[in-house]
Write a protein that holds these residues in place. Structure first.
Motif, short mmCIF file in Angstrom:
data_model
loop_
_atom_site.label_atom_id
_atom_site.label_comp_id
_atom_site.label_asym_id
_atom_site.label_seq_id
_atom_site.Cartn_x
_atom_site.Cartn_y
_atom_site.Cartn_z
N THR A 1 -2.99 -2.82 -5.66
CA THR A 1 -2.64 -2.16 -4.40
C THR A 1 -1.62 -1.09 -4.75
O THR A 1 -1.50 -0.68 -5.90
N SER B 1 0.83 -1.20 0.00
CA SER B 1 0.00 0.00 0.00
C SER B 1 0.86 1.25 0.00
O SER B 1 1.94 1.28 0.57
N SER C 1 -4.27 4.10 -0.46
CA SER C 1 -4.74 2.88 -1.11
C SER C 1 -4.80 1.72 -0.11
O SER C 1 -4.04 1.65 0.84
N ASN C 2 -5.73 0.81 -0.38
CA ASN C 2 -5.88 -0.35 0.48
C ASN C 2 -4.98 -1.47 0.00
O ASN C 2 -4.69 -1.61 -1.17
N GLY C 3 -4.55 -2.31 0.93
CA GLY C 3 -3.72 -3.43 0.58
C GLY C 3 -4.30 -4.73 1.11
O GLY C 3 -5.33 -4.74 1.77
N PRO D 1 -7.68 -6.15 -3.35
CA PRO D 1 -7.24 -6.69 -2.06
C PRO D 1 -8.27 -7.60 -1.40
O PRO D 1 -7.90 -8.61 -0.78
#
Length: 294
Positions: A213, A27, A31-33, A248
Motif C-alpha cells: 500500500t 494509502s 494507491s489502494n489500501g 490490499p
C-alpha cells in the motif's frame, strides 16, 4: 445471493493531519489500501457500507471505486469524520443508523505507525508520539466499539479489528509504540470476544504482514523509494517467504471471511495472520547452510 446482502458495515479508514498519515488504509496518492479494498469488496458482495476519513479527496476516490464496481449509490455512506474524536465516532454511527437503519459489521481498520514529530526513533521517541499512536490504534477502537455494541447486539453482528504482525513476540524497535498499541489491540480482541459472544457478537482480528500500500510513503519515503522497498522486500526470503508482496485485497478477503458468519461461525477471538509466512521466520533459517559448510 451475495454473501453480505442485507448487511450494513462500517469500515473506519484514512486520516491525514499535518502531513502525518494516521491510517491503516496505508494509502497515498492513487494507491489502494486495506480499508478501500475492504469497502469495495463488502459493497460488491451486497453490503451497505459506511466509509470514513478526514481527507475528502481520498474518500471520494474510494466512493467512486465502489460505484465503478456496480454498487448502487444508495448503498454507500461517505462520512468525513475523525475517528479519534468522540464527535467523529458519534457522527459515523449516527449517519450510518440514519441512512441504513442498523449495523451488522464493524471493521476497526483505522490505525498506523505515526512518525515522531522530531524525527526520533526507538526509545527516543517522544511521549506525544506515544499518546497519538495509542489514541488512534487503541483508544478510538475501544470508544467506537463501546458505542456500536448496543446496535450490534440487536443484529447479532461482527467486529473485525485490524492489528499487525508487529504485535508479536519479536521486537520492532523502530516502531515501538505501534507494536505496543497493536499488542494491546490483540488482547482487547480476546477480552471483548469473550465478553460479547454472550450477546451474540463475534469479535476477531486480522494481523497483516507487509502489504503493498502507501504505508512506506506515509512513513516519509518518496514514492519511488517506497515502491523499491516493497519489490526488494518481496525477494528476501527472510522477510516474505512467499516471495510475493501482499496486496490490499488479500487482507480484504480475510476480513470478509471473518465477517461472514456462514463461513466462520465457530471462530471466536481469533487473530488471523495474513503475512506470506513472515512471522514464522527466524534469522538462522535464512542462511544457505550448504554454502556455509563449504
Amino acid at each position: 445471493m451475495s454473501r453480505f446482502a442485507g448487511k450494513v458495515a462500517i469500515i473506519t479508514g484514512e486520516l491525514k493531519k499535518n502531513n502525518f498519515v494516521l491510517s491503516c488504509i496505508r494509502s497515498s496518492g492513487s494507491s489502494n489500501g486495506i480499508g478501500r479494498a475492504a469497502a469495495v469488496l463488502f459493497a460488491r458482495e451486497g453490503a451497505k457500507v459506511t466509509i470514513t476519513g478526514r481527507n475528502t479527496e481520498r474518500l471520494e476516490e474510494t466512493r467512486q471505486q465502489i460505484l465503478a464496481a456496480g454498487v448502487p449509490e444508495g448503498n454507500v455512506n461517505s462520512i468525513v469524520a475523525d475517528v479519534t474524536t468522540d464527535a467523529g465516532q458519534d457522527q459515523i454511527l449516527k449517519s450510518t443508523l440514519e441512512k441504513f437503519g442498523k449495523l451488522d459489521i464493524l471493521v476497526n481498520n483505522a490505525g498506523a505507525a505515526i512518525p515522531d514529530s522530531q524525527g526520533k526513533t526507538g526509545v527516543s521517541q517522544g511521549l506525544d508520539t506515544y499518546d497519538a499512536t495509542l489514541n488512534l490504534n487503541m483508544r478510538s477502537v475501544i470508544a467506537l466499539t463501546q458505542k456500536a455494541v448496543p446496535h450490534l447486539t440487536e443484529t447479532k453482528g461482527e467486529i473485525v479489528n485490524i492489528s499487525s504482525i508487529a504485535s508479536g513476540i519479536r521486537a520492532t524497535p523502530e516502531f515501538s509504540y505501534y507494536s505496543i498499541a497493536k499488542a494491546a489491540l490483540d488482547q482487547y480482541t480476546r477480552n471483548t470476544a469473550i465478553a460479547l459472544i454472550e450477546h451474540g457478537i463475534r469479535v476477531n482480528s486480522i494481523s497483516p504482514g507487509l502489504v503493498a500500500t502507501g504505508f512506506g510513503s506515509a512513513m516519509g519515503m518518496p514514492e519511488q523509494v517506497a515502491d523499491k522497498f516493497y519489490s526488494v522486500m518481496a525477494t528476501k526470503k527472510e522477510c516474505v517467504p512467499a516471495g510475493v508482496m501482499g496486496q490490499p485485497n488479500d487482507i480484504a478477503e480475510a476480513i470478509a471471511f471473518l465477517a461472514d458468519r456462514k463461513t466462520s461461525s465457530y471462530i471466536i477471538g481469533h487473530q488471523l495472520v495474513v503475512d506470506g509466512g513472515s512471522s514464522l521466520i527466524m534469522g538462522l533459517h535464512c542462511q544457505d547452510f550448504a554454502a556455509l559448510l563449504k
